[in-house]
Design a protein around this motif. Structure first.
Motif, PDB file in Angstrom:
ATOM      1  N   UNK A  30      47.753 -16.248  -8.046  1.00  0.00           N
ATOM      2  CA  UNK A  30      48.196 -17.420  -8.804  1.00  0.00           C
ATOM      3  C   UNK A  30      47.013 -18.380  -8.934  1.00  0.00           C
ATOM      4  N   UNK A  31      46.745 -18.808 -10.160  1.00  0.00           N
ATOM      5  CA  UNK A  31      45.544 -19.594 -10.428  1.00  0.00           C
ATOM      6  C   UNK A  31      45.918 -20.890 -11.138  1.00  0.00           C
ATOM      7  N   UNK A  32      45.508 -22.018 -10.569  1.00  0.00           N
ATOM      8  CA  UNK A  32      45.762 -23.315 -11.172  1.00  0.00           C
ATOM      9  C   UNK A  32      44.700 -23.660 -12.209  1.00  0.00           C
TER      10      UNK A  32
ATOM     11  N   UNK B  44      52.018 -19.773 -26.742  1.00  0.00           N
ATOM     12  CA  UNK B  44      52.171 -20.119 -25.332  1.00  0.00           C
ATOM     13  C   UNK B  44      51.213 -19.413 -24.404  1.00  0.00           C
ATOM     14  N   UNK B  45      50.391 -18.513 -24.926  1.00  0.00           N
ATOM     15  CA  UNK B  45      49.454 -17.737 -24.107  1.00  0.00           C
ATOM     16  C   UNK B  45      48.168 -18.532 -23.907  1.00  0.00           C
TER      17      UNK B  45
ATOM     18  N   UNK C 259      49.505 -22.474  -5.870  1.00  0.00           N
ATOM     19  CA  UNK C 259      48.692 -21.385  -6.392  1.00  0.00           C
ATOM     20  C   UNK C 259      47.634 -21.042  -5.350  1.00  0.00           C
ATOM     21  N   UNK C 260      46.969 -19.912  -5.542  1.00  0.00           N
ATOM     22  CA  UNK C 260      46.001 -19.408  -4.564  1.00  0.00           C
ATOM     23  C   UNK C 260      44.580 -19.884  -4.834  1.00  0.00           C
ATOM     24  N   UNK C 261      44.288 -20.164  -6.097  1.00  0.00           N
ATOM     25  CA  UNK C 261      42.933 -20.502  -6.521  1.00  0.00           C
ATOM     26  C   UNK C 261      42.992 -21.589  -7.578  1.00  0.00           C
TER      27      UNK C 261
ATOM     28  N   UNK D 285      49.765 -24.000 -14.896  1.00  0.00           N
ATOM     29  CA  UNK D 285      49.183 -25.186 -15.519  1.00  0.00           C
ATOM     30  C   UNK D 285      49.465 -26.396 -14.641  1.00  0.00           C
ATOM     31  N   UNK D 286      48.395 -27.152 -14.361  1.00  0.00           N
ATOM     32  CA  UNK D 286      48.492 -28.297 -13.448  1.00  0.00           C
ATOM     33  C   UNK D 286      47.566 -29.405 -13.949  1.00  0.00           C
ATOM     34  N   UNK D 287      48.070 -30.634 -14.040  1.00  0.00           N
ATOM     35  CA  UNK D 287      47.235 -31.766 -14.439  1.00  0.00           C
ATOM     36  C   UNK D 287      46.082 -31.930 -13.457  1.00  0.00           C
TER      37      UNK D 287
END
Length: 252
Positions: free
Chosen positions: A27-29, A44-45, A85-87, A70-72
């Motif tokens: 999981x990647x932020x 949306x991709x 997420x992991x990274x 997706x993260x601000x």
């Protein structure tokens, strides 16, 4: 049968992160939009340089594409520490302050910063009193403008989209951000122009290049990420992605 079983277990033990974690995707932020590094398309991709590079890296580590979260930006490190997420793969510059909170991979590119303004603007970097300069909150550019241009009014934003709208709407005199992002704006909209040269110094603000961020305890994962990035640099994938997205050199 015994030989087959021994062979199976040997392969399992020698296979990297994937089988050791039941082949779960990493999981990647990422903070979006931040073209050309990461942007969400009409379908949306997510696409962009770091999306393609991240997926190639995740394929090397787990055999699957990344699972993007997706993260601000202003909450991206807290989200990592909270195990959302992991990274983090999101143009994060390696700085001494951030090293106190997270573990970084080796840097995989170094991007300059730059100021951008409207083509019709009289913005003058040598005289920034009574000027409004937009920056994204929590970035190196925010720190640079606050420290180096104390006469300017710093206007902080959560997203680069809002910065762009206020620049075009003449509510800002200029913005400062990663140069490739502003260059993308200028290519898409002739009203946007770069003001001045690329900015890479001082190192205490702009750090050591951009790296993948992980939790400090995840040292084994960091080894795998570094090995994957090194492989992508050596097999030509990294250079292909650089050529796809950039017309100028941002390699280290």
């Amino acid at each position: 049968m015994r030989t087959l079983l021994l062979t199976f277990f040997a392969l399992t033990l020698s296979t990297p992160f994937a089988l050791a974690r039941d082949a779960k995707p990493l999981r990647v932020g990422m903070d979006v939009p931040y073209a050309p590094f990461g942007v969400r398309g009409p379908d949306g991709v997510l696409t962009g340089f770091e999306v393609d590079l991240g997926n190639a890296m995740c394929q090397e580590v787990t055999g699957q594409d990344c699972e993007w979260v997706v993260q601000a930006w202003d909450g991206i490190i807290p989200g990592l520490l909270a195990r959302k997420y992991d990274l983090i793969i999101s143009s994060m510059t390696i700085t001494a302050e951030r090293r106190n909170a997270v573990l970084f991979s080796e840097p995989y590119y170094a991007t300059p910063s730059a100021f951008f303004t409207r083509a019709s603007s009289e913005f003058d970097l040598s005289n920034t009193s009574n000027t409004r300069i937009g920056v994204q909150r929590g970035t190196n550019q925010e720190r640079y403008v606050a420290e180096i241009l104390p006469d300017a009014e710093v206007v902080r934003y959560t997203t680069t989209d809002d910065m762009y709208l206020d620049l075009i709407g003449e509510r800002l005199d200029a913005v400062m951000l990663d140069a490739p992002v502003g260059i993308q704006w200028a290519e898409d909209d002739t009203k946007v122009v770069q003001s001045g040269d690329f900015i890479k110094e001082p190192a205490r603000i702009f750090g050591e290049g951009v790296g993948v961020a992980m939790r400090k305890r995840d040292r084994k994962l960091a080894e795998q990420v570094n090995a994957a990035l090194d492989k992508l640099k050596n097999n030509g994938v990294y250079d292909e992605l650089m050529a796809k997205y950039f017309s100028f050199d941002i390699k280290l």
